[in-house]
Design an enzyme around this catalytic site. Structure first.
Site, mmCIF file in Angstrom:
data_model
loop_
_atom_site.group_PDB
_atom_site.id
_atom_site.type_symbol
_atom_site.label_atom_id
_atom_site.label_comp_id
_atom_site.label_asym_id
_atom_site.label_seq_id
_atom_site.Cartn_x
_atom_site.Cartn_y
_atom_site.Cartn_z
ATOM 1 N N HIS A 1 6.361 2.419 2.551
ATOM 2 C CA HIS A 1 7.015 2.188 3.696
ATOM 3 C C HIS A 1 7.726 1.739 5.052
ATOM 4 C CE1 HIS A 1 8.238 4.938 6.837
ATOM 5 N NE2 HIS A 1 7.398 4.382 7.846
ATOM 6 N N GLY B 1 0.665 2.327 3.907
ATOM 7 C CA GLY B 1 1.641 1.250 3.484
ATOM 8 C C GLY B 1 2.301 1.826 2.222
ATOM 9 N N GLU B 2 2.212 2.769 1.561
ATOM 10 C CA GLU B 2 2.675 3.209 1.101
ATOM 11 C C GLU B 2 4.415 4.520 1.454
ATOM 12 O OE1 GLU B 2 1.269 3.260 -3.324
ATOM 13 O OE2 GLU B 2 -0.084 1.804 -2.463
ATOM 14 N N MET B 3 3.846 5.568 1.090
ATOM 15 C CA MET B 3 4.860 6.538 1.308
ATOM 16 C C MET B 3 4.409 7.041 2.458
ATOM 17 S SD MET B 3 4.473 9.096 -2.314
ATOM 18 C CE MET B 3 6.053 9.549 -2.494
#
Lengths: 333, 333
Positions: free
Chosen positions: B85, B127-129
């Protein structure tokens, strides 16, 4: 003021809709059924499909055509404006790639005449895929399986951006969505639509929507000013067709979007500011036609619009050939 | 020093490889053929496939499981570390989802025991979705077509993150890649491998690679220290298994990755710093086995590794049901 301007607005819209067919083959309707595409060169289409899903056409190795024209989601990203390289916010809403071959030109301002011309744009746009045509070709040329496929498809050793965009365009030409309920109705299946949907279609015609939204794609065939009766306060800085023609009269004139699959292609307008069909119909009525639809009328038009969802392309996910030791690596950060 | 430590390194590796089968059914080989998965519940798998491709499980509406575990590209993103993200750089290389059901645990440090446990991680990882399980469920619950599909699959009105991750895991369990040339050879087709590939396999065994890379997935079944003979200078701050066990001895111990489809899953190692198989084989030889492979030996091992590419999952791209007016909108910016 609205009432005074209303006839003018409709007249203007009609005047602009140069290529509109007011009477179609299907019972003299302004909308015609959309026909499934015939792939004249399946190998070219298959190569184009790979390239459409190919993130190595972007600098990051992360963004493909399908990222913003997601074929699982009506050929768009369902975002107000797209996410580009380094999470840049795009200046405009991504139009659907579905039925794009019916458009009079590509992009909201029509700056590309053909799908082939369009396909090269995002690859080299620093705010989108942020690559260069040269690097994209270098990547593909370094992969023997791609080299062989280009050779087979084009019967030549040439692998330039011309072949790349030609293949992508050939694939995109197949992305047609026939057999919507509305098309079934047009073709004679009179029970394909219910009473509200039919009432919505009548309103859609009698209110003047079909002045611009007509033909097989229910739009896509003309440029029109966004904000005929009253100005549209866009959140996007885009000025539309003037960027292409240089004519002041074309300021805030945009390509009329197709309404095929409009249930799937939210949010709406070039700035994506209309989150729902209800909102989009309301704004169009007021700003383009000088008409405030009642909530019943609005709901009827929305129910009609939802009958325009056609059969989505049934695609086998392509398997992309791996990079080799010689392939330039992505630069995401 | 390398020569002194080499037997120790191999002994350690063998000792750690608890679940390794040194002798398989296929001619006493340390590697066994991988078998195609049987989907016991096709409707559950189909729902899981939709969710795997569903960007609305992310805050931005842009990132799906398939973004970083791209099934067009060996179930990974072919980047050193993934893009999360807001274009955040991930701390570690995305492991392939292909054949992940054979892993002793999920993630490089094994912090998830099952595919189901893993599936919830990236959704809620900032830090991802960068979403939350609650919001993901709220989005899905607002979409009648999803509600109906969950109801049909689970025979209940429950739609929680449990059902979501169970469906994703069921889909992932089908992502097995059988019938590689190496498996054909294991199963008796003796001309499936050429001389170099066979020589590479012999070297792979006699050098000690199979101490860790064994079983049907050619790895995935143990944790091992990265840097047995000499320390590995990682570009990633990840410390591996110690994060789960708290034991200092587990520092820099990572799950041995599967070598199935390794030709497709570049770059290599938990930090993605080995761009090519040649480089990965060289580093593994020196740091894990205390052995410097000659360029001929290296090339032979690489040619063997490329025979581990199996049949990739043949998937029809899912068509995702549209959001409704009630669906929370993505927040990409």
């Amino acid at each position: 003021m609205k009432d005074i301007l209303k006839p003018l607005a409709v007249a203007l819209a009609l005047a602009f809709a140069g290529s509109a067919q007011a009477a179609g083959p299907a019972g003299n309707e302004p909308i015609q059924p959309i026909k499934a595409a015939k792939a004249s060169d399946p190998a070219l289409v298959e190569l184009g499909k790979k390239l459409f899903f190919e993130p190595r056409l972007s600098r990051s190795g992360f963004i493909s055509c399908n990222s913003c024209h997601n074929l699982s989601m009506g050929g768009t990203d369902n975002l107000k404006s797209s996410i580009g390289h380094n999470w840049q916010k795009g200046p405009i809403n991504a139009p659907t790639v579905l039925n794009a071959s019916f458009n009079v030109a590509q992009f909201w301002d029509g700056r590309a005449n053909t799908l082939k011309d369009q396909a090269g744009g995002p690859i080299a746009n620093p705010g989108e895929m942020a690559f260069t045509h040269e690097l994209a070709v270098e990547v593909l040329s370094s992969i023997p399986a791609y080299k062989a496929e280009f050779r087979q498809v084009f019967k030549s050793e040439r692998l330039t951006i011309e072949e790349v965009t030609k293949a992508i365009a050939a694939f995109e030409e197949t992305l047609v969505t026939p057999n919507s309920r509305f098309d079934q109705w047009l073709l004679g299946k009179k029970d394909a639509l219910n009473k509200d949907e039919l009432a919505g279609y009548q309103l859609f015609k009698t209110s003047g929507c079909t002045a611009c939204h007509n033909g097989p794609a229910v739009g896509g065939n003309s440029f029109q000013k966004m904000g005929v009766v009253a100005p549209y306060k866009a959140s996007s800085p885009a000025e539309g067709r003037v960027a292409v023609t240089g004519k002041d009269a074309d300021r805030f004139s945009f390509k009329v979007p197709t309404l095929r699959n409009v249930e799937l292609t939210y949010p709406y307008f070039h700035d994506g500011e209309a989150a729902t069909l209800t909102q989009a119909v309301d704004t169009m009525g007021r700003l383009q036609l000088g008409r405030t639809f009642s909530s019943t009328e609005n709901a009827q038009i929305v129910s009609f619009l939802k009958t325009l969802t056609g059969e989505q392309p049934k695609l086998t996910l392509p398997i992309l050939p791996p990079s080799t030791d010689a392939t330039p690596r992505p630069q995401p950060f």
